[in-house]
Write a protein that holds these residues in place. Structure first.
Motif, short mmCIF file in Angstrom:
data_model
loop_
_atom_site.label_atom_id
_atom_site.label_comp_id
_atom_site.label_asym_id
_atom_site.label_seq_id
_atom_site.Cartn_x
_atom_site.Cartn_y
_atom_site.Cartn_z
N LEU A 155 2.71 8.16 11.17
CA LEU A 155 3.88 8.96 10.77
C LEU A 155 4.31 8.62 9.35
N MET A 156 4.23 7.35 8.97
CA MET A 156 4.57 6.96 7.61
C MET A 156 3.68 7.67 6.61
N CYS A 157 2.38 7.77 6.92
CA CYS A 157 1.45 8.44 6.02
C CYS A 157 1.69 9.94 6.00
N TYR A 158 1.84 10.54 7.18
CA TYR A 158 2.01 11.99 7.26
C TYR A 158 3.32 12.44 6.61
N MET A 159 4.38 11.64 6.79
CA MET A 159 5.70 12.03 6.30
C MET A 159 6.02 11.44 4.93
N SER A 160 5.10 10.60 4.39
CA SER A 160 5.28 10.00 3.06
C SER A 160 6.63 9.31 2.92
N THR A 161 6.96 8.46 3.90
CA THR A 161 8.27 7.80 3.89
C THR A 161 8.28 6.48 3.13
N GLY A 162 7.12 5.82 2.99
CA GLY A 162 7.08 4.54 2.30
C GLY A 162 7.49 3.37 3.18
N MET A 163 7.78 3.64 4.45
CA MET A 163 8.14 2.58 5.39
C MET A 163 7.74 3.02 6.79
N LEU A 164 7.57 2.03 7.69
CA LEU A 164 7.18 2.35 9.05
C LEU A 164 8.22 3.26 9.69
N THR A 165 7.76 4.32 10.32
CA THR A 165 8.65 5.35 10.86
C THR A 165 8.31 5.59 12.33
N ASP A 166 9.33 5.72 13.14
CA ASP A 166 9.15 6.07 14.54
C ASP A 166 9.68 7.49 14.75
N TYR A 167 9.35 8.08 15.88
CA TYR A 167 9.79 9.45 16.15
C TYR A 167 10.97 9.43 17.10
N SER A 168 11.88 10.39 16.92
CA SER A 168 13.08 10.45 17.74
C SER A 168 12.86 11.16 19.05
N SER A 169 11.84 12.02 19.12
CA SER A 169 11.55 12.78 20.34
C SER A 169 10.10 13.21 20.32
N LEU A 170 9.56 13.54 21.49
CA LEU A 170 8.20 14.03 21.57
C LEU A 170 8.03 15.36 20.84
N GLY A 171 9.11 16.16 20.82
CA GLY A 171 9.07 17.42 20.09
C GLY A 171 8.85 17.20 18.61
N SER A 197 0.24 7.00 -3.86
CA SER A 197 0.32 5.60 -3.46
C SER A 197 -1.08 5.07 -3.14
N LEU A 198 -1.18 3.74 -3.13
CA LEU A 198 -2.46 3.12 -2.76
C LEU A 198 -2.87 3.53 -1.35
N LEU A 199 -1.87 3.71 -0.48
CA LEU A 199 -2.16 4.10 0.89
C LEU A 199 -2.79 5.49 0.93
N ASN A 200 -2.29 6.40 0.13
CA ASN A 200 -2.86 7.75 0.08
C ASN A 200 -4.30 7.73 -0.44
N LEU A 221 0.81 -1.21 0.00
CA LEU A 221 0.00 0.00 0.00
C LEU A 221 0.85 1.26 0.00
N ALA A 222 1.98 1.23 0.72
CA ALA A 222 2.81 2.42 0.85
C ALA A 222 3.72 2.65 -0.35
N ASN A 223 4.02 1.61 -1.12
CA ASN A 223 5.04 1.73 -2.17
C ASN A 223 4.53 1.52 -3.59
N VAL A 224 3.31 1.06 -3.73
CA VAL A 224 2.74 0.88 -5.07
C VAL A 224 1.85 2.07 -5.39
N LEU A 244 -4.85 -0.79 9.73
CA LEU A 244 -3.61 -1.52 9.43
C LEU A 244 -2.89 -1.95 10.70
N GLY A 245 -3.23 -1.35 11.84
CA GLY A 245 -2.64 -1.75 13.11
C GLY A 245 -3.31 -2.95 13.73
N PHE A 246 -4.20 -3.59 13.02
CA PHE A 246 -4.90 -4.78 13.53
C PHE A 246 -3.94 -5.88 13.98
N PRO A 247 -2.84 -6.14 13.27
CA PRO A 247 -1.92 -7.19 13.74
C PRO A 247 -1.26 -6.86 15.08
#
Length: 218
Positions: free
Chosen positions: A127-143, A86-89, A77-80, A114-117
């Motif tokens: 974050l992956m959707c908002y930042m359009s990274t194409g892969m699961l993304t975590d945040y480095s800080s609360l800021g 993308s399909l995700l968008n 979904l994120a890369n096709v 998609l978080g069902f699993p």
């Protein structure tokens, strides 16, 4: 806020239990009898082996059964792309009207789906959707997380609705498999899936209506 969420969860648990005992579970015995086996000195080796086989490996196996296909779906979904997105968008745009109706947006709704699993991946999917990274993304800080979310239109109402959805939404895939195994019934599994989800959607809709009412007054 955390105390209020906990108290809300306790209150709804008691309320739903009462309603079920008066409707679907009416007339069914509510007593619980626990028969204790004879006490025996535990065998450390047997305890460790059985714990690994019966719990760790079994739970990991069920997690893999659910998570592996889901990971493939998320990547596709994120890369096709279909057209210029993308399909995700496309999926998030399709879900956006419903999301706005309950005080969130299409990205949040899609992230919970998609978080069902595993519930832990809901925020990384957002974050992956908002930042359009194409892969699961975590945040480095609360800021950084605050900057991304507010930049994508989050308000206090959005955050409150997400908190409510985190408390009231369908169980993860592994939990659903466990419910099916323990009850032996698809009906009860579907009810365990639908009931908290419906409660969460209703609460979010009421929060949205309250927000609109306050906005109209002031």
């Amino acid at each position: 806020m955390l105390t209020a969420i906990i108290l809300l969860g306790i209150a709804m648990t008691l309320l739903v239990s009462k309603l079920l005992s008066k409707t679907l579970l009416k007339g069914m015995p509510s007593s619980f009898i626990l028969e204790l086996p004879p006490y025996r000195k535990p065998k450390i080796g047997s305890v460790i082996v059985r714990s690994i086989l019966d719990r760790t490996i079994f739970v990991l196996g069920r997690a893999i059964i659910v998570a592996a296909p889901a990971g493939i779906i998320i990547w596709i979904l994120a890369n096709v792309n279909a057209g210029d997105a993308s399909l995700l968008n496309h999926c998030t745009e399709f879900l956006d009207p419903f999301g706005r109706l309950i005080g969130v947006d299409g990205v949040i709704v899609m992230a919970f789906i998609l978080g069902f699993p595993a519930n832990e991946i809901v925020i990384p999917i957002m974050l992956m959707c908002y930042m359009s990274t194409g892969m699961l993304t975590d945040y480095s800080s609360l800021g950084q997380l605050q900057e991304v979310l507010t930049g994508c239109g989050w308000t206090a109402q959005t955050a409150l609705c997400v908190l409510v959805l985190c408390l009231f939404h369908f169980p993860c895939g592994t939990t659903c498999l466990t419910i099916k195994k323990e009850t032996g019934s698809l009906k009860w599994t579907a009810l365990a899936f639908a009931l908290p989800t419906a409660i969460g959607i209703l609460f979010c809709f009421l929060i949205k209506l309250s927000s609109l009412g306050l906005h109209f007054l002031f």
